[in-house]
Each structure stands twice: as structure tokens, then as C-alpha cells.
Write an enzyme that holds these catalytic residues in place. Sequence first.
Site, short mmCIF file in Angstrom:
data_model
loop_
_atom_site.label_atom_id
_atom_site.label_comp_id
_atom_site.label_asym_id
_atom_site.label_seq_id
_atom_site.Cartn_x
_atom_site.Cartn_y
_atom_site.Cartn_z
N PRO A 177 0.81 -1.22 0.00
CA PRO A 177 0.00 0.00 0.00
C PRO A 177 0.84 1.28 0.00
O PRO A 177 0.44 2.29 -0.57
CB PRO A 177 -0.82 -0.13 1.29
CG PRO A 177 -0.96 -1.60 1.49
CD PRO A 177 0.34 -2.19 1.02
N TRP A 208 -1.93 -5.61 -5.13
CA TRP A 208 -1.82 -5.66 -6.59
C TRP A 208 -1.08 -6.92 -7.05
O TRP A 208 -0.30 -6.88 -8.00
CB TRP A 208 -1.13 -4.43 -7.16
CG TRP A 208 -1.59 -3.12 -6.60
CD1 TRP A 208 -0.83 -2.19 -5.95
CD2 TRP A 208 -2.92 -2.58 -6.63
NE1 TRP A 208 -1.60 -1.13 -5.57
CE2 TRP A 208 -2.89 -1.34 -5.97
CE3 TRP A 208 -4.14 -3.05 -7.13
CZ2 TRP A 208 -4.02 -0.54 -5.82
CZ3 TRP A 208 -5.27 -2.26 -6.97
CH2 TRP A 208 -5.19 -1.02 -6.32
N GLU A 236 4.94 -3.36 -13.26
CA GLU A 236 6.36 -3.69 -13.47
C GLU A 236 7.19 -2.44 -13.80
O GLU A 236 8.08 -2.45 -14.64
CB GLU A 236 6.51 -4.78 -14.55
CG GLU A 236 5.77 -6.02 -14.15
CD GLU A 236 6.39 -7.31 -14.63
OE1 GLU A 236 7.57 -7.32 -14.98
OE2 GLU A 236 5.66 -8.32 -14.62
#
Length: 380
Positions: A128, A156, A363
Site C-alpha cells: 500500500p 496488486w 512492473e
Amino acid sequence: MNFSLSEEQLMIQQAARDFAQNELLPGVIERDDAQEFPTKQVEQMGELGFMGMMVDSKYGGSGLDTVSYALVMEELSKIDASSSVIVSVNNSLVCWGLETYGNEEQKQKYLTKLATGEIIGAFCLSEPEAGSDATSQKTTAIDKGDHYILNGTKNWITNGSSADVYLVIAQTDREKAHRGINALIVEKGMEGFEIGPKENKLGIRGSDTHSLLFNDVKVPKENRIGEDGFGFKFAMKTLAGGRIGIAAQALGIAAGAYELALKYSKERKAFGTEISNHQAIAFKLADMHTKIEAARFLVYKAAWDKDQGNNYDLSGAMAKLYASEVAMETTIEAVQIHGGNGFVKDYHVERLMRDAKITQIYEGTSEIQKIVISRSVIKA
């Protein structure tokens, strides 16, 4: 300079193209609507050798080069980016990291199953409060002698609920900053490990993205990858290769949208002729084609650099930055060329546009890629 693909690479490319058309395309809209994980298709990709493409055959992998991997990612992504990101994470982040930096026991225990698709993996870095700033890890792995006690939250995480093996980056010694970070192998089912709710996403909706919660999870010391404090370097090295996979995904999304737009423009008529004959549309197609070709060369060059043992930090970052921008631009134009039909699900381009956005974020955001590129340029 030789821009030709080898006979083997062309065969692999065709196999991926056939699979995407025959197995991924049917039901792709419905899977997107329902946020349905492509379980059957992932099993099939494992059987085809797509889940461990660059892994040595002695560990059950296909033993192929990075260029072949990029070709497969491109073809899969033309049709279904949700499926291709599952392939990307398993190949680039999990299998590659384990094969390159794991010990033999870890490879035999985990890599052999990951490479064949018997199980799939997840890479757990983002938090987070620590996304692009990977040094600010709040998840802790306290050294207890023969094991670590893992606490914290990751978010995520692609393959969040579907994975069986998770590579978790955590802070062991805050005083050492990034040199006090470790990479640990965590198995699904370990006591204290909990999978949070599924994220309701804009795109790649067939891919399951979750938060992961770690509450006093006991992780054996033998599950640490590399020496004590190697975790940050492990994450950065792994992500550098992962960018090539996402660059190839972005390329595929762009190419898929372009192919649909080109086909539609040759069928749709306005003012007495096919819309491809109108300069406004023809020039859009020319720009799309040119940018896709430029992105393709950047992606293939980065993959080639990796195969040749060259430093690919710069080429990978450039490929990821540019291909993701091209994916966003091309999909927007594809929707525009389709007109009102582009705004509905049946023509696929609205989904490709939604899928394209994430390639500029995960990424390493586009902004992070520019930092990587600028540092390389300034050092030169």
C-alpha cells in the site's frame, strides 16, 4: 544486422498464434465480463510449454530463448492480455528468479512444478505504501534463527488467489535499508497467510489480482533466496527481465487492436467507399503501423540483449516505456476507427483499450522507466 527469425522461432510464434485464435478468443469477452480466471487455458499453456519457456529442460522447462518468449507474449496478448500476464509473471518474475538465484533444493522443489504449469507462482513486491519506491518495504521478516516470522500486506498481486508459490520481498533489518531486505518463498496454506478480496479492475479482468495478508507466518530459513540481504537486488534484477515480458504484452495489445482496425476499415463504408480509402483513416493506420514496428524492434532488441548476455536494463526500460505508450495510443485510435461500434464489447477494441492502460503502470510505471533510461544516458 539480421532481423530474421529462426525456423524454430517462427514455429513457436505460429503455435502461439493458433492457440490464441482457437483457445483464447472463444469466450474472452465473457471471461472479461465475469472476471473469470482462464483455468482451462492456463492448463493448456502449461502443456504447450508456455509457462516455463526460458527454464532449462532439466527442470521441466522449454529451454527457449527470450526472443521466443517475447513472440509468444505478443501473440497471446493480441487476443487476451489477462492470459498473457499470467504467463509473464510465471515466466519472467517467478521461474526466472528461482532458476537464476535459487539453490538446487529450491529448484527441485518448486521450479520443476512451476515450469510445467503444474502450479503457478506470484511475485509479491508492491505494498500500500511501497509501489514504485520498492525500498520502503513495510512487510517484515524477522530472523528467528532457523526461520523468519513474516508480517505485513502486499497488494496488486497478479495470480493472487490462483498461485501456490509466492516470492515475497520483506524487510529484515531496517537499519540496513535496502541491504536489509530478503526474498522468501511462501507456500499457499502456510498458517497466518491469508488472501484478501479480489480487485475489481478496469482491464485484464480475467487475471486475479488480490491483496495478501501475512500474520506471523513462519517461513523456514531454507526458503530464503540468496544470501541474507539479497532481496532488494533480487527484486530489481527480476523486474528488469519482467519489463521485457510486459513490453511484449503491450506490443501484442497494440498489434491486436491495429489488426482489428485495419480489417474493419476495409469493410466499413462511408460516403460511397471503404473508410480505409479516406485519408483521415488511412493516415491513422499509417501512424499505427509505423509505431508498432518501432515498438517491435525495441522489444526484440531488449530480448536479444538478454539472450546475448548484454546488460538489458536500458533496452528493457526503453522497450517497456515505448511499447506501452504505443499500446495506449493505438487502442484509442482503434476505437475511434470503429466509431460507435468501438464503444461496445462485441468488437473487442474497447477491451484492448482498457487492457492497454495497465502496461504503463505495472512492473515499473512509465515515470520509473524514464528514471532508469535517464540515469543510463547520463552515466554514458
